[in-house]
Design an enzyme around this catalytic site. Sequence first.
Site, PDB file in Angstrom:
ATOM      1  N   PHE A   1      -3.966  -0.471   7.499  1.00 46.51           N
ATOM      2  CA  PHE A   1      -4.619  -1.779   7.315  1.00 46.51           C
ATOM      3  C   PHE A   1      -5.458  -1.816   6.027  1.00 46.51           C
ATOM      4  O   PHE A   1      -5.206  -1.057   5.100  1.00 46.51           O
ATOM      5  CB  PHE A   1      -5.486  -2.119   8.527  1.00 46.51           C
TER       6      PHE A   1
ATOM      7  N   PHE B   1       4.143  -8.398  -8.951  1.00 45.79           N
ATOM      8  CA  PHE B   1       5.277  -9.175  -8.451  1.00 45.79           C
ATOM      9  C   PHE B   1       5.862  -9.932  -9.626  1.00 45.79           C
ATOM     10  O   PHE B   1       5.127 -10.304 -10.552  1.00 45.79           O
ATOM     11  CB  PHE B   1       4.814 -10.184  -7.386  1.00 45.79           C
TER      12      PHE B   1
ATOM     13  N   LYS C   1      12.422  -6.504  11.800  1.00 45.40           N
ATOM     14  CA  LYS C   1      13.132  -5.582  10.914  1.00 45.40           C
ATOM     15  C   LYS C   1      12.222  -4.442  10.495  1.00 45.40           C
ATOM     16  O   LYS C   1      11.035  -4.615  10.298  1.00 45.40           O
ATOM     17  CB  LYS C   1      13.663  -6.317   9.688  1.00 45.40           C
TER      18      LYS C   1
ATOM     19  N   TRP D   1       7.241  -0.759  -8.261  1.00 48.88           N
ATOM     20  CA  TRP D   1       8.262  -1.354  -7.396  1.00 48.88           C
ATOM     21  C   TRP D   1       9.567  -1.554  -8.179  1.00 48.88           C
ATOM     22  O   TRP D   1      10.640  -1.223  -7.690  1.00 48.88           O
ATOM     23  CB  TRP D   1       7.752  -2.690  -6.833  1.00 48.88           C
TER      24      TRP D   1
ATOM     25  N   THR E   1       4.029   1.475  -0.807  1.00 51.25           N
ATOM     26  CA  THR E   1       4.791   1.465  -2.051  1.00 51.25           C
ATOM     27  C   THR E   1       3.949   2.053  -3.194  1.00 51.25           C
ATOM     28  O   THR E   1       4.440   2.844  -3.999  1.00 51.25           O
ATOM     29  CB  THR E   1       5.208   0.009  -2.370  1.00 51.25           C
TER      30      THR E   1
ATOM     31  N   ALA F   1      -3.823   2.128  14.061  1.00 50.55           N
ATOM     32  CA  ALA F   1      -4.954   1.975  13.148  1.00 50.55           C
ATOM     33  C   ALA F   1      -6.079   1.139  13.755  1.00 50.55           C
ATOM     34  O   ALA F   1      -7.082   0.889  13.112  1.00 50.55           O
ATOM     35  CB  ALA F   1      -4.488   1.369  11.835  1.00 50.55           C
TER      36      ALA F   1
ATOM     37  N   LYS G   1       0.823  -1.210   0.000  1.00 47.76           N
ATOM     38  CA  LYS G   1       0.000   0.000   0.000  1.00 47.76           C
ATOM     39  C   LYS G   1       0.856   1.258   0.000  1.00 47.76           C
ATOM     40  O   LYS G   1       0.626   2.170  -0.799  1.00 47.76           O
ATOM     41  CB  LYS G   1      -0.898  -0.033   1.243  1.00 47.76           C
TER      42      LYS G   1
ATOM     43  N   ARG H   1       2.289   8.315   6.951  1.00 48.13           N
ATOM     44  CA  ARG H   1       2.526   8.366   8.405  1.00 48.13           C
ATOM     45  C   ARG H   1       4.008   8.232   8.737  1.00 48.13           C
ATOM     46  O   ARG H   1       4.785   7.709   7.955  1.00 48.13           O
ATOM     47  CB  ARG H   1       1.759   7.225   9.087  1.00 48.13           C
TER      48      ARG H   1
END
Lengths: 558, 558
Positions: free
Chosen positions: A303, A383, A107, A411, A75, A275, A73, A96
């Site tokens: 979310f 992807f 990570k 991406w 990205t 959220a 989202k 945010r």
Amino acid sequence: MAHKTDIEIAREAKKRPIQEIGAKLGIGPEDLLPYGHDKAKISQSFIDSVQDRPKGKLILVTAINPTPAGEGKTTTTVGLGDGLNRIGRKAAICIREASLGPNFGMKGGAAGGGYAQVVPMEDMNLHFTGDFHAITSAHNLLSAMIDNHIYWGNELDIDQRRIVWRRVMDMNDRALRDIVTSLGGVANGFPGQGGFDITVASEVMAILCLASGLEDLQRRLGDMIVAYRRDRTPVYCRDIKADGAMTVLLRDAMQPNLVQTLENNPAFVHGGPFANIAHGCNSVTATTTALRCADYVVTEAGFGADLGAEKFMNIKCRKAGIAPDAVVVVATCRAMKMNGGVAKEDLGTENVEAIRKGCPNLGRHIANVKGFGVPVVVAINHFVTDTEAEVQAVKDYVAEQGAEAILCKHWAQGGAGIEDLARKVADLADSGSANFAPLYPDAMGLFEKIETVAKRIYHADEVIADKSIRDQLRQWEEQGYGNLPVCMAKTQYSFSTDPNLRGAPTGHTVPIREVRLSAGAGFVVVICGQIMTMPGLPRVPSAEAIRLNGCGLVEGLF
Amino acid sequence: MAHKTDIEIAREAKKRPIQEIGAKLGIGPEDLLPYGHDKAKISQSFIDSVQDRPKGKLILVTAINPTPAGEGKTTTTVGLGDGLNRIGRKAAICIREASLGPNFGMKGGAAGGGYAQVVPMEDMNLHFTGDFHAITSAHNLLSAMIDNHIYWGNELDIDQRRIVWRRVMDMNDRALRDIVTSLGGVANGFPGQGGFDITVASEVMAILCLASGLEDLQRRLGDMIVAYRRDRTPVYCRDIKADGAMTVLLRDAMQPNLVQTLENNPAFVHGGPFANIAHGCNSVTATTTALRCADYVVTEAGFGADLGAEKFMNIKCRKAGIAPDAVVVVATCRAMKMNGGVAKEDLGTENVEAIRKGCPNLGRHIANVKGFGVPVVVAINHFVTDTEAEVQAVKDYVAEQGAEAILCKHWAQGGAGIEDLARKVADLADSGSANFAPLYPDAMGLFEKIETVAKRIYHADEVIADKSIRDQLRQWEEQGYGNLPVCMAKTQYSFSTDPNLRGAPTGHTVPIREVRLSAGAGFVVVICGQIMTMPGLPRVPSAEAIRLNGCGLVEGLF
């Protein structure tokens, strides 16, 4: 291109001085308060000066229910901002800020991914411009003042068993969830139960993100309920006289932060409320300032659309007097397959049937967003393993729902990979077809509001709640809080309250476990299920691997 | 001139852009990381690049034992820096950062006073550049990781009763002094006793101020002892694997902050360790960087010379390989009168006799400082009520001690009022007469070191300590910590451990209540009397009056 990691790509960024980024939005160097050479706060005087300008178009990026497959989202938000700039539109993004503590557990959260990122990534995952530290200080000053008030005689007659204001820390520290304070004798006060939440769960965070300015900030802080008396009358932050000092502590934090995308386009990064127990959007100040500086503002909500977009519409837009001109729902073939029952390890295998089976999750989000009167487009975040047949299956399904799905390769390619979506979004936003209305009117009863969200967004059959909860809601209505929106805290993984129920379930019930009044933020939190407000660290926290390498660069954070 | 308040004077400051201030020291804009337009951090690469430059002269400003009359040590430090620049010397000052929390209890600490101040004063008393927040985060990350280690199985075999690492917060919150953590069941860990200190009391703060660079910082953090096993062997921060992540959190905080005086001269403001359980000086990085950029560096140490200067010499100078070229002892006629037995309300009346009676406090500090082999001059910080006869009495007394006292009017006149002292100090520093040596060698035993300070600086007859304390010291010697200096924590109001014993008492004893090993900072803390490491708020905290006024300015902080 795809073999570089996010951090490698981010480190290769050709960042421009932040003054150049501000100039793109007509913000002069005197109105940018720099934090290093690549971050700045936008001055309050600039914010005040643009209030009468016409507003640009607002685009919300939301998503299907998250799955372990990831949907991208942020990205897509970043990529779409770059894409709009690439096709010649003056666009900014609003996202945010990241919470510091959780980065030392798992990570850290990059801001976007691949060639659609916001930089400086390391700073944004560490102290950034200190906003969250300011919120922590303001929150804990109030805590100290409450206990101090009682220590010196309790003139306000606070019932010490009914202090509802906890403390906060931006750290994953489970040992602080439930503590006993003021041990050790007379000089340390009256022993009592307390605890810490993580800073992003603070009502101060939600207020900072909803306040229209410093005066409104102070008023809302003053409105917060910190405790009750024996007769159940509330004690407000204002009674403790902490609202002024808290506003002083938050003055700088109220100014939105400006950074840039990898393609040197402006990004507002400001605020980061939870959220679930809060509304999960970046600050109103950032969004409304961006809208007065750019022709298109792309923002996101936490979310999936059932939680994030619903709150964006019913809380943020309602409170801030703004409305989205178009909404993008992000989906991936992989996530559709997971919704269709495929296990994570099998996601690399083509499975058109599973996609068809999983698509109803997407379909329901599309319909829900349309219900707010705003035009929708679906972004298929590409992807490398996606097959043409799979992509086509998603497109076909979305077309059946009366919308369009567009394949996006931001991406791997940055703004160049998302031009089609950018053009479509700009057309939708410019078309004026949006006719936004929140889901329910202010005047509706609190329980009815909950039912409305549960039935119309979650497609539940019923809402169940103990009498004590219904009584509480009624009491708040009598006290004048009945006009507030509701802020639903439920699992983000399902339309239902069962995280394992993927797809588009029906016939479920929504049990309310607890309700809380955020009188300063201005909503009633409705807790459906276990909500953790202070995370713990995992067995091997990522902190163990975080260090500076020989070149002074941060390793292990991403 | 004297009728304006400090804050009024500070607000009238004609601040120059911080890049101009940096340019005075040869620090280019690329090496200044701006925080707004009037604050900057000095880049690590600049710090690294000046390591081989010759060092300027170092001037320490210290004082008599503080009295409620005030002595104006920081004001004199700032004034002297301005005075040196006025007489054509290239000078910078180095002072400590202010702790945020206490400003919400009592009215806040301005940085200097009158026409000898550092600006921006409001920022410096609030979040400034976030250094203390970074220290808080780093400290509490370690706390969370210790409890997390135990939660997941306690592989290091930590004795949960012997965890010595507490938590910190930059807030006056007495309720957090003594707490029980991890209540609430299995998911929250093992219940245990804990507590919070104020951030400036953190060993991380002391380490940040003593570390020579990022590598040394990480090594020292790793050396901190966080707990003991049943067999009393120490568990180090390094064993918890927190040192790397803590270093990352502290990376920016390690870079000194540059601001300016009212006369636009450079001021390094960096670090702020407690002056009792730690060494009470600004950072070594700031001081050594300033020494390589300016010909004269004026710095100060906390409390009176018995605590501040002693630790500056025996801890900071020893560790950093620096030495003062001249020392200024600040005194006031009013404080001399208080030492001579005059009550605060009678300080406005001339009383030469009381001054003569109080001067031995000053005399002993002069002699103590001379004992380190450095030339001394006394600054009489002028108050409007001082009479000529009183000033002369101080001058005469100081002359009898083989030193000179110079009347300074920097509070009312800025640098112009302190030119005489500036000339004298420059002459002393340039004379090469300093032949600095610490009071005791590294090789001396720990208890002997304590006795040396108590006898030679406090002029006590003896040091008393329970066998358990002597045993502890011996154990640390056996473990290889015998070469560390001692860091005395006693009242700042007297040479003795009795705060009411003014003047120059003799024949007293120094009782040791507790000893603590700061293995990362590199000293043994010797606690003589009650030392509070987490303050409380007063009945009417200043926070109640702190707010933004209609012009967006902070009211009530000063």
